[in-house]
Design an enzyme around this catalytic site. Sequence first.
Site, PDB file in Angstrom:
ATOM      1  CB  SER A  99      -0.930  -0.007   1.218  1.00 50.83           C
ATOM      2  OG  SER A  99      -0.524   0.964   2.142  1.00 50.83           O
ATOM      3  CE  LYS A 100      -2.551   6.604  -1.890  1.00 50.29           C
ATOM      4  NZ  LYS A 100      -3.361   7.199  -2.889  1.00 50.29           N
TER       5      LYS A 100
END
Length: 502
Positions: free
Chosen positions: A253-254
């Site tokens: 996930s960013k």
Amino acid sequence: MKEIRTRIAPSPTGDPHVGTIYIALFNLAFAKKNNGKFILRIEDTDQTRSHSTYEKNIFKSLKWANIHWDEGPDISGPYGPYRQSERLEIYKKYAFQLVEQDKAYKCFATKEELKEMREVAMKTGSRIGYDRRYRNLSKEEIKKREDQNQNYVIRLKVPLSGECTFEDEIKGTITTPFADIDDQVLLKSDGFPTYHLANIVDDHLMKITHVIRGDEWISSTPKHILLYDAFGWEKPTFMHMPLLCGKDGKKLSKRKNPTSTFFYKDSGFLSDALINFLTLMGYSSIDEKEFYSFDSFIKNFDVKRIGKSAAFFDIKKLEWINQQYIINSLSEKQLLEKLKNWQFNDDFFEKLIPLCHTRMKKFSDFIELFDFLFINNLNYSDELLLVKNISKEAASSILHVMMILLEKYDTLTSEVFEKCSFEISDLFKAHHKKIIMPLLFATIQGKKFGPPLFKSVPILGRDRVRARFLNAIEFLGGLSNKKSSSLKSMLEKKDLSEIMNK
Ligand code: GLU
């Protein structure tokens, strides 16, 4: 024999995800191995989140990775248009066809009604959030509401009992009880389709034979199967690829890992090495070989060798592979060319000159000024990051919220960064010059003094900037999921000052 056709269908709602390249490589390999076609479709029906800059970046990142498509929005093809926002009338037609056939219905639920239904579902522990109250309205009742111009969405009539079973070529048989599936919205009140409707209508019309996509879509597949059945269409073969996971074993996930392809490009990874690394994810090659060209990957490609469990995205391994590529696939001359293309070129240096012109006593000062643009891992220390003795929690919260604010913009400019830095200062009630700026400066440049921060941020680039925030937060001890969601809700209330007092 039927032509094999695969596709990727990214949504232009953020930075070009490395997972898009990963999925594209497997789709491309499968299509090419079978002399088929590989298609790029842009799924931009989420009007609020889609943006043309993100679409351009998808093209750019795929091209950087040497991924070419046979049909797509930029080159057209026999089943276009390949951008969903240009196909709205098609989806409407199919949604209303299902209403005609009594396989879907108009639902007039208001926002308040839906909220109330969700609350009831939460209380009763029901898996279904929508109680189907508009499923059986009489023709007269529907007409009356339409005459009053009431807004409606179109929902699919999901069977009330039984189960949906499908064969996933990778995962095997998957069964989901219909009781777990809501009556899906197909067409929103603004006439835009939902992902489910647009996705399957397009896969059908574009004659996609194999849907190869990430594991996160597996729970959507029963809804898609229902739609194929409702239309009476032949279903494609489904293959759900292992998820790319970060260190924590959760989906990349960013907010925790660099996920943008441009981070890898800007950090100086070779696209061939990244491709090799990504094809190793969730796949065991013949002879357990770790290095191969993409052409030989295609030649030997075998769906049976795709794994079932999550694939661990280990950046250290990527670095090692990249190093092997530098050593074994580049001559000294080629290495020089690659370095020049990366950052040792006039275009890049021209951006730096205005920032150093008045700041150098001698040329060697240049390196001291700009070291942070060429290295990836900075030397953080408490002394550097904990300005004015703020707590580690306060410092990481500031950085986390700054990241969230920056995400609202599709490009990172000096002005955007400056604006967000002042917003942060207001939100945390923290002195802009004495706390916010030194913390941001240290995070980006890894030192207390250097060229002007706002001007250097766009040169470093959005993705490396985000990676710096993540690294600094990790250095400070990290933020738990609980902490980040509490920050999110404080952010909604626009007051985070209590964190500074802890
Ligand atoms: N638009 C979806 C995405 O963003 C496509 C998922 C699929 O491949 O069906 O990845």
